[in-house]
Design a protein around this motif. Structure first.
Motif, short mmCIF file in Angstrom:
data_model
loop_
_atom_site.label_atom_id
_atom_site.label_comp_id
_atom_site.label_asym_id
_atom_site.label_seq_id
_atom_site.Cartn_x
_atom_site.Cartn_y
_atom_site.Cartn_z
N TRP A 284 38.65 38.37 35.20
CA TRP A 284 38.22 38.32 36.60
C TRP A 284 39.21 39.00 37.53
O TRP A 284 38.82 39.72 38.46
CB TRP A 284 37.98 36.86 37.01
CG TRP A 284 36.72 36.31 36.44
CD1 TRP A 284 36.58 35.40 35.43
CD2 TRP A 284 35.38 36.68 36.81
NE1 TRP A 284 35.26 35.18 35.15
CE2 TRP A 284 34.50 35.95 35.98
CE3 TRP A 284 34.85 37.56 37.76
CZ2 TRP A 284 33.11 36.07 36.07
CZ3 TRP A 284 33.47 37.68 37.86
CH2 TRP A 284 32.63 36.94 37.02
N VAL A 285 40.48 38.80 37.30
CA VAL A 285 41.50 39.42 38.16
C VAL A 285 41.45 40.94 38.02
O VAL A 285 41.57 41.66 39.02
CB VAL A 285 42.90 38.86 37.82
CG1 VAL A 285 43.98 39.65 38.56
CG2 VAL A 285 42.99 37.39 38.21
N ASN A 286 41.24 41.43 36.81
CA ASN A 286 41.12 42.88 36.60
C ASN A 286 39.91 43.46 37.34
O ASN A 286 39.97 44.58 37.86
CB ASN A 286 41.01 43.20 35.10
CG ASN A 286 42.33 43.03 34.38
OD1 ASN A 286 43.39 43.03 35.00
ND2 ASN A 286 42.29 42.85 33.06
N LYS A 287 38.83 42.70 37.38
CA LYS A 287 37.60 43.17 38.06
C LYS A 287 37.83 43.37 39.55
O LYS A 287 37.19 44.21 40.19
CB LYS A 287 36.48 42.14 37.86
CG LYS A 287 35.69 42.30 36.59
CD LYS A 287 34.66 43.40 36.73
CE LYS A 287 33.83 43.53 35.46
NZ LYS A 287 32.93 44.71 35.51
N PHE A 288 38.73 42.56 40.13
CA PHE A 288 38.92 42.58 41.58
C PHE A 288 40.37 42.84 41.97
O PHE A 288 40.85 42.36 42.98
CB PHE A 288 38.44 41.24 42.17
CG PHE A 288 36.97 41.01 42.00
CD1 PHE A 288 36.06 41.50 42.93
CD2 PHE A 288 36.48 40.34 40.89
CE1 PHE A 288 34.70 41.32 42.77
CE2 PHE A 288 35.11 40.15 40.72
CZ PHE A 288 34.22 40.64 41.65
N SER A 289 41.05 43.66 41.15
CA SER A 289 42.47 43.92 41.38
C SER A 289 42.72 44.91 42.52
O SER A 289 43.75 44.87 43.17
CB SER A 289 43.12 44.45 40.09
OG SER A 289 42.45 45.62 39.66
N ASP A 290 41.74 45.79 42.78
CA ASP A 290 41.93 46.77 43.87
C ASP A 290 41.35 46.21 45.17
O ASP A 290 41.00 45.04 45.27
CB ASP A 290 41.27 48.10 43.50
CG ASP A 290 39.81 47.94 43.14
OD1 ASP A 290 39.35 46.79 42.98
OD2 ASP A 290 39.10 48.96 43.02
N GLU A 291 41.24 47.04 46.18
CA GLU A 291 40.76 46.58 47.49
C GLU A 291 39.34 46.03 47.39
O GLU A 291 38.45 46.66 46.80
CB GLU A 291 40.79 47.75 48.49
CG GLU A 291 40.45 47.32 49.90
CD GLU A 291 40.53 48.47 50.89
OE1 GLU A 291 40.07 48.30 52.03
OE2 GLU A 291 41.04 49.55 50.51
N LEU A 292 39.12 44.85 47.97
CA LEU A 292 37.82 44.20 47.86
C LEU A 292 36.85 44.77 48.87
O LEU A 292 37.15 44.87 50.07
CB LEU A 292 37.97 42.70 48.10
CG LEU A 292 38.85 41.95 47.08
CD1 LEU A 292 39.01 40.49 47.49
CD2 LEU A 292 38.25 42.03 45.69
N PRO A 293 35.64 45.15 48.42
CA PRO A 293 34.65 45.67 49.36
C PRO A 293 34.04 44.56 50.21
O PRO A 293 33.89 43.43 49.74
CB PRO A 293 33.58 46.28 48.43
CG PRO A 293 33.68 45.48 47.17
CD PRO A 293 35.12 45.09 47.04
N VAL A 294 33.71 44.87 51.43
CA VAL A 294 33.02 43.93 52.32
C VAL A 294 31.69 44.55 52.70
O VAL A 294 31.64 45.65 53.27
CB VAL A 294 33.85 43.64 53.59
CG1 VAL A 294 33.08 42.72 54.53
CG2 VAL A 294 35.19 43.03 53.22
N LEU A 295 30.60 43.90 52.36
CA LEU A 295 29.27 44.44 52.61
C LEU A 295 28.97 44.41 54.12
O LEU A 295 29.08 43.36 54.76
CB LEU A 295 28.22 43.62 51.86
CG LEU A 295 26.78 44.13 51.95
CD1 LEU A 295 26.63 45.48 51.26
CD2 LEU A 295 25.82 43.12 51.32
N GLU A 296 28.61 45.54 54.65
CA GLU A 296 28.30 45.63 56.09
C GLU A 296 26.84 46.04 56.27
O GLU A 296 26.51 47.21 56.36
CB GLU A 296 29.24 46.63 56.78
CG GLU A 296 30.71 46.25 56.75
CD GLU A 296 31.03 44.98 57.53
OE1 GLU A 296 30.14 44.48 58.26
OE2 GLU A 296 32.16 44.47 57.39
N LEU A 297 25.96 45.06 56.31
CA LEU A 297 24.55 45.32 56.58
C LEU A 297 24.34 45.45 58.10
O LEU A 297 25.08 44.84 58.88
CB LEU A 297 23.68 44.16 56.06
CG LEU A 297 23.67 43.92 54.55
CD1 LEU A 297 22.83 42.70 54.22
CD2 LEU A 297 23.13 45.13 53.80
#
Length: 453
Positions: free
Chosen positions: A189-202
């Motif tokens: 799980w940490v590897n999946k989200f190790s880089d900058e986290l996206p924020v959905l902007e609808l």
């Protein structure tokens, strides 16, 4: 898993910790209430229903559970004896919505019971069955278990003894989350989200409030049988499941709306990972993030395969809990929105609430609640005439016609992918014929009549 000896109190499960923490921030209202509303046609034996419910209170410790804080730690306590109070009244069917909305009110987690129950006589041959229960002691599967057992008892059937109670699972899970087994899942799980986290902007209709509000509504969308059959064939031919196909389509919709190609959506999981607890009432649900990249140059076929692999990895690592991941990633509390994801997709696989019991016809009554836990939740359920979607949306962010338009765009994506798997995502058109006409013709009527001067 083992049966736990009797104690004064017990640890919370991971899901319970999450809900207890959410409740402490206040402003939740009834967002985490689970209402069960049934219409009973016929002449039910009211006293028998209450007696059977009392038997289930004794059978499932979840009904007798409440919460406290000891030495700064949230704990759950189980009352030995809890007597169900008979709550019966008469009213008119024309007042149905008012009866339900007045019945559903917030709970205090430190006080028993964390459920309420009522039967309302609407006329001689019709009764309203009302139950409201807090999510911290119950999940959707528990609702199915409760109703199935209640009406089996009503018919005079005997129930198999429960091997384990929810507290047994909770103690077991707390040990599991400290094991080497979980450390391997944590690494994934940490590897999946190790880089900058996206924020959905609808695109929103209203500015996002400074503090998240859980007011909401539901809108219904039906995917007709022909189209749903095509989607099931697509799933079969690609070694996928219907959930995978629908999830891929949903991520394409979000990419079209946001112009983003790195998207995180919530994947709810039943959490009943041990066979011997599948008949136990409690709050087992985990909800984990899925990160996808619906890039325009990918074909739908390629993207679906990515979603399939993505979800398979999530299922393999589902013992890890969302609150552990939030803490590990050091995500700061944002009072304006949920951490990690704002969109959730659920494909219900619970038994449809519909019984024929000793001359009684019992059906679920759809109540359009006034809450939404996320910006939008896509709640799908397979039916004999297709797939029914309920879009639960936050009314502080979206207007009804915006969600209605989004639902139609989602349906258009499903139509396109069912027949054009090799089409690139950027070529998948979401607009309706009416919208195309409006853009191409109505908005381009620029002819003007000028005077001869």
């Amino acid at each position: 898993i083992k049966s736990v000896e009797e104690r004064e109190y017990y640890p919370l499960s991971s899901a319970q910790k999450r809900l207890f923490a959410i409740e402490q921030f206040g402003n939740m209202g009834t967002a985490y209430n689970i209402p069960i509303v049934l219409i009973i046609k016929g002449r039910p034996d009211i006293e028998k229903i209450y007696n059977n419910f009392q038997s289930l209170i004794e059978r499932h410790e979840a009904f007798r559970t409440f919460f406290d804080v000891i030495d700064g730690q949230a704990v759950q306590k189980i009352h030995k004896n809890l007597q169900l109070n008979i709550n019966y009244s008469e009213n008119r069917e024309s007042n149905l919505k008012d009866i339900i909305s007045e019945f559903i009110t917030p709970f205090d987690l430190k006080k028993l019971p964390l459920f309420r129950f009522k039967i309302v006589r609407l006329c001689e041959e019709k009764h309203l069955f009302l139950m409201d229960i807090h999510h911290i002691i119950f999940d959707g599967m528990s609702s199915s278990i409760f109703l199935k057992e209640l009406f089996l008892l009503y018919e005079g059937m005997e129930l198999e003894p429960l091997k384990y109670q929810f507290k047994d699972f909770s103690v077991w899970q707390n040990k599991l989350l400290k094991s080497e087994f979980i450390k391997k899942q944590e690494e994934f799980w940490v590897n999946k989200f190790s880089d900058e986290l996206p924020v959905l902007e609808l695109p929103l209709d209203y500015p996002r409030p400074s503090v998240q509000n859980f007011s909401g509504k539901k809108l219904t969308l039906l995917i007709e049988k022909d189209l749903s059959d095509d989607l099931k064939k697509l799933a079969l031919n690609t070694g996928s499941t219907l959930y995978m196909v629908l999830m891929a389509a949903l991520n394409i919709l979000l990419a079209k709306y946001s112009s983003q190609e790195d998207i995180v959506t919530g994947v709810p999981l039943a959490g009943r990972v041990i066979e011997d607890i599948k008949g136990t009432a409690g709050m087992f649900v985990n909800i984990l993030p899925m990160r996808s990249h619906p890039e325009g140059e990918k074909t739908f076929k390629v993207f679906l395969e990515e979603i399939r692999k993505n979800l398979m990895e999530i299922y393999e690592n589902q013992d890890y809990q969302i609150e552990l991941l939030i803490n590990k990633l050091k995500i700061k509390k944002n009072f304006r929105r949920n951490p990690l994801f704002d969109i959730v997709f659920v494909l219900q696989n619970m038994e449809k609430i519909q019984f024929h019991v000793k001359e009684l016809n019992i059906k679920e009554y759809f109540y359009n609640g006034k809450t939404s836990k996320f910006d939008i939740s896509f709640l799908a359920e397979e039916q004999h005439d297709g797939i029914e979607f309920k879009l639960e949306y936050c009314t502080d962010l979206f207007k009804c016609n915006t969600i209605s338009r989004m639902a139609e765009h989602f349906k258009n994506i499903l139509k396109k992918i069912s027949s054009h798997m090799e089409k690139k995502i950027r070529h998948i058109d979401i607009l309706t014929d009416e919208e195309k006409k409006q853009l191409l013709y109505d908005f381009n009527r620029t002819n003007m009549v000028y005077s001869g001067n």
